[in-house]
Each structure stands twice: as C-alpha cells, then as structure tokens.
Design an enzyme around this catalytic site. Structure first.
Site, PDB file in Angstrom:
ATOM      1  N   GLY A 235      37.694  37.163  35.874  1.00  0.00           N
ATOM      2  CA  GLY A 235      39.056  37.644  36.026  1.00  0.00           C
ATOM      3  C   GLY A 235      39.534  38.416  34.819  1.00  0.00           C
ATOM      4  N   CYS A 236      40.246  37.734  33.931  1.00  0.00           N
ATOM      5  CA  CYS A 236      40.893  38.418  32.815  1.00  0.00           C
ATOM      6  C   CYS A 236      39.907  38.956  31.788  1.00  0.00           C
ATOM      7  CB  CYS A 236      41.905  37.486  32.166  1.00  0.00           C
ATOM      8  SG  CYS A 236      43.242  37.015  33.300  1.00  0.00           S
TER       9      CYS A 236
END
Length: 208
Positions: free
Chosen positions: A149-150
């Site tokens: 994700g991030c």
C-alpha cells in the site's frame, strides 16, 4: 521451453545507483498497525525493530529522517473515496486519535518533520517533494507499512519525482506474505531498489 531471461533481458530489472544525499522516510509506523485491537494490526512487529535500526544509523550520521502519519478531519471529510473503500481508515484516524500515534521504536525526534497524509503515497497532497528538493536530497530510504500500500505508492511517486527509492526489505511489512513478497518483487523490477537492512545501514554510514 526457452530459458528464463537474465536480469534486464526482459526489459525490466535495471539498476538505480543510490545518490550522495539520502534521507530516510518512515512511513505510517503508527499504533494502528501494531495494536491487536486494530483491524489493521499486522502479524509481526519485526519491521519495527529493523526500522528503528535504520533510523538510528541515519541519526548517527546526520542523515535527514522524515515521518508520515495518517489523520482525517471530522467524519473523514478529507478522505474522499479512500475512506469509503477502506472504512477502517476513518474508524481509526478520524480526527487523528491514539491509533495514529507513532510507535516508540521510531518516534520522531524534536527536529524531524512529520507529514500528515490522507492517501497512500507520502507525496500525494503533501510538501514532501519540495522539502526533499530544498534539502538537495536525491535518494529516499523507505521503511514502514504497508508494503503493498503506502510503501509501494510512495516508492512509485518517489521515482516519478526524480528520487532514487531504496526499500529496506526487513523494515517493511504487510498483512500477509503474498502481497508483501509480490510487491517487493514488482518494486525491484520496475520502480525501486529493494535492499537489506545491513546494506541500508552501511549506505547511511558512508562518509559524505
């Protein structure tokens, strides 16, 4: 059957040599990912210890360390579609809250910048790119969560902004082994250099 292509022969897997002016970016190492009461809790805290060692190496050699955390306005007003797709984000980070606090292993020092973000990439909607350029940074060493994700989104934006992204394998983590390993493989192929903690510490400890 044709033999598997060597690195680079399939058009992927080129090398990005690290630059001379690194910074360490600590991505979302917040309580929400390590508290068993949180729906985002990860299965291990190993990445925290590794990230702590990378951060300590940077601080010991006067390398800039920057941090990100997630916080939303009342009702997730600035979370857009992201908080609709991942309702846990609004649940945990509405108005900041305890789940958005940094873990003690990587707690920001008084002189370290903490960027507040609402989306996956640390670059999106923040001053990160201009802050790094003003400090003449050319390479970002990434530690944090989550890999798929991030961390991935930040690495992709880093290369698009002209910074060499180095993702520290032991210092990133995900909810499961599948997305973690797949993301590291794809990052190495297309967007970043995935390096060991030992190599990251050695790089940060070089004379400059």
């Amino acid at each position: 059957m044709s033999p598997a292509p060597a690195a680079g022969e399939d058009g992927f897997g080129g090398a990005l040599p690290p630059g001379a002016r690194p910074a360490v970016l600590v991505i979302d190492l917040m309580r929400a990912y390590f508290d068993p009461a949180s729906p985002l809790c990860l299965p291990s805290t190993d990445c925290l210890r590794s990230a702590g060692r990378v951060v300590a190496a940077a601080r010991g050699h006067r390398i800039p360390v920057l941090h990100t955390r997630v916080a939303y306005g009342p009702g997730g007003v600035d979370g857009g579609l992201f908080v609709r797709k991942v309702p846990a984000l609004r649940q945990l980070f509405d108005g900041g809250g305890a789940m958005g606090q940094p873990m003690p292993q990587v707690c920001p020092a008084d002189d370290e910048l903490v960027l507040v973000k609402q989306y996956a990439s640390a670059f999106f909607g923040t001053s990160l790119a201009s802050t790094l350029r003003a400090a003449h940074v050319d390479t970002v060493v990434l530690v944090g969560v989550s890999t798929s994700g991030c961390v991935r989104a930040t690495a992709v934006d880093a290369i698009q902004h002209g910074f060499v992204p180095l993702v520290v394998r032991e210092a990133v983590a995900d909810r499961a082994a599948g997305p973690h390993e797949a993301s590291l493989t794809d990052l190495q192929a297309k967007y970043a250099e995935v390096i060991s903690e030992a190599d990251a510490v050695a790089y940060l400890s070089e004379d400059r």
